[in-house]
Design an enzyme around this catalytic site. Structure first.
Site, PDB file in Angstrom:
ATOM      1  N   CYS A  23       0.831  -1.209   0.000  1.00 54.14           N
ATOM      2  CA  CYS A  23       0.000   0.000   0.000  1.00 54.14           C
ATOM      3  C   CYS A  23       0.860   1.251   0.000  1.00 54.14           C
ATOM      4  O   CYS A  23       0.545   2.231  -0.666  1.00 54.14           O
ATOM      5  CB  CYS A  23      -0.942  -0.007   1.196  1.00 54.14           C
ATOM      6  SG  CYS A  23      -2.033   1.434   1.234  1.00 54.14           S
TER       7      CYS A  23
ATOM      8  N   GLU B 156      -3.954  -4.852  -4.427  1.00 56.55           N
ATOM      9  CA  GLU B 156      -3.827  -3.489  -4.926  1.00 56.55           C
ATOM     10  C   GLU B 156      -4.358  -3.403  -6.362  1.00 56.55           C
ATOM     11  O   GLU B 156      -5.105  -2.483  -6.712  1.00 56.55           O
ATOM     12  CB  GLU B 156      -2.361  -3.032  -4.889  1.00 56.55           C
ATOM     13  CG  GLU B 156      -1.842  -2.649  -3.526  1.00 56.55           C
ATOM     14  CD  GLU B 156      -2.439  -1.338  -3.039  1.00 56.55           C
ATOM     15  OE1 GLU B 156      -2.589  -0.402  -3.845  1.00 56.55           O
ATOM     16  OE2 GLU B 156      -2.768  -1.253  -1.847  1.00 56.55           O
TER      17      GLU B 156
END
Length: 218
Positions: A131, A203
């Protein structure tokens, strides 16, 4: 070669898929439909709140006090950004303050919370690293690829993730992950990679699902 350098090489094909997703290519050009950006921001706000909880949990499990402090700061930073989204974008774009997570968002946040609480702490740190790192790389890519002839309506978002403050946090997170990986066996480092790779896949799914305005099928 550090642990993070080696694992980035392994997920580089996935990273290239991420930057070439329609969401990110249209964001770069400023042509991303407003509704898709609104959907993404709402999901990101929910994600950041849960991400902050995961970071706080990891902070409490670390033994090195410098690492504890760093992850505590990461956690508070995630909550500050979440609050800023609500006070800024949520008002200007007319987003509801109660956000229901999409299937992908819920999958991703539950994965991180589970790793933060139950995996060994090195694996937990590896799980939250994408992240930081992938967002920074995407922000840098978009910033560098932009044409400056027209103002991008999403420039504020781009500037946040291509900015120096975020870069410092990313560098610190990478540094801590490498320090933890150095103390593990090859088998332990591979366990860390499994978490890092899964989070990287999530993601990709997060951006892709935002472009599709993903909904629950009920």
């Amino acid at each position: 070669m550090t642990w993070t350098e080696s694992v980035w090489q392994r997920i580089d094909p996935l990273y290239k898929k991420i930057i070439h997703l329609p969401f990110n290519q249209e964001l770069l050009k400023g042509s991303l439909p407003r509704e898709k950006f609104k959907f993404y921001l709402a999901q990101d706000a929910y994600y950041l709140g849960e991400f902050g909880k995961a970071l706080s949990t990891i902070s409490g499990r670390l033994s090195d006090l410098d690492h504890v402090l760093a992850f505590s700061n990461f956690a508070s930073g995630a909550i500050v950004v979440e609050r800023a989204l609500h006070e800024g974008y949520f008002q200007t774009l007319g987003l509801p303050h109660e956000v229901k997570p999409s299937p992908t968002c819920l999958l991703y946040t539950n994965f991180l919370l589970n790793q933060a609480a139950y995996a060994n702490v090195e694996k937990a740190v590896a799980a939250v690293l994408p992240c930081f790192w992938i967002y920074k790389e995407v922000g840098d890519y978009i910033y560098a690829a932009q044409t400056q002839s027209e103002m991008n309506p999403y420039q504020n978002w781009i500037d946040t993730y291509a900015g120096e403050d975020f870069a410092r946090s990313v560098h610190k997170a990478i540094q801590i992950t490498d320090q933890l990986a150095e103390k593990l066996s090859p088998e332990g480092q591979e366990d860390m990679f499994e978490a890092f790779e899964m989070a990287s896949k999530l993601e990709w799914m997060f951006w892709e699902s935002a472009y599709r305005l993903e909904k629950w099928g009920v």
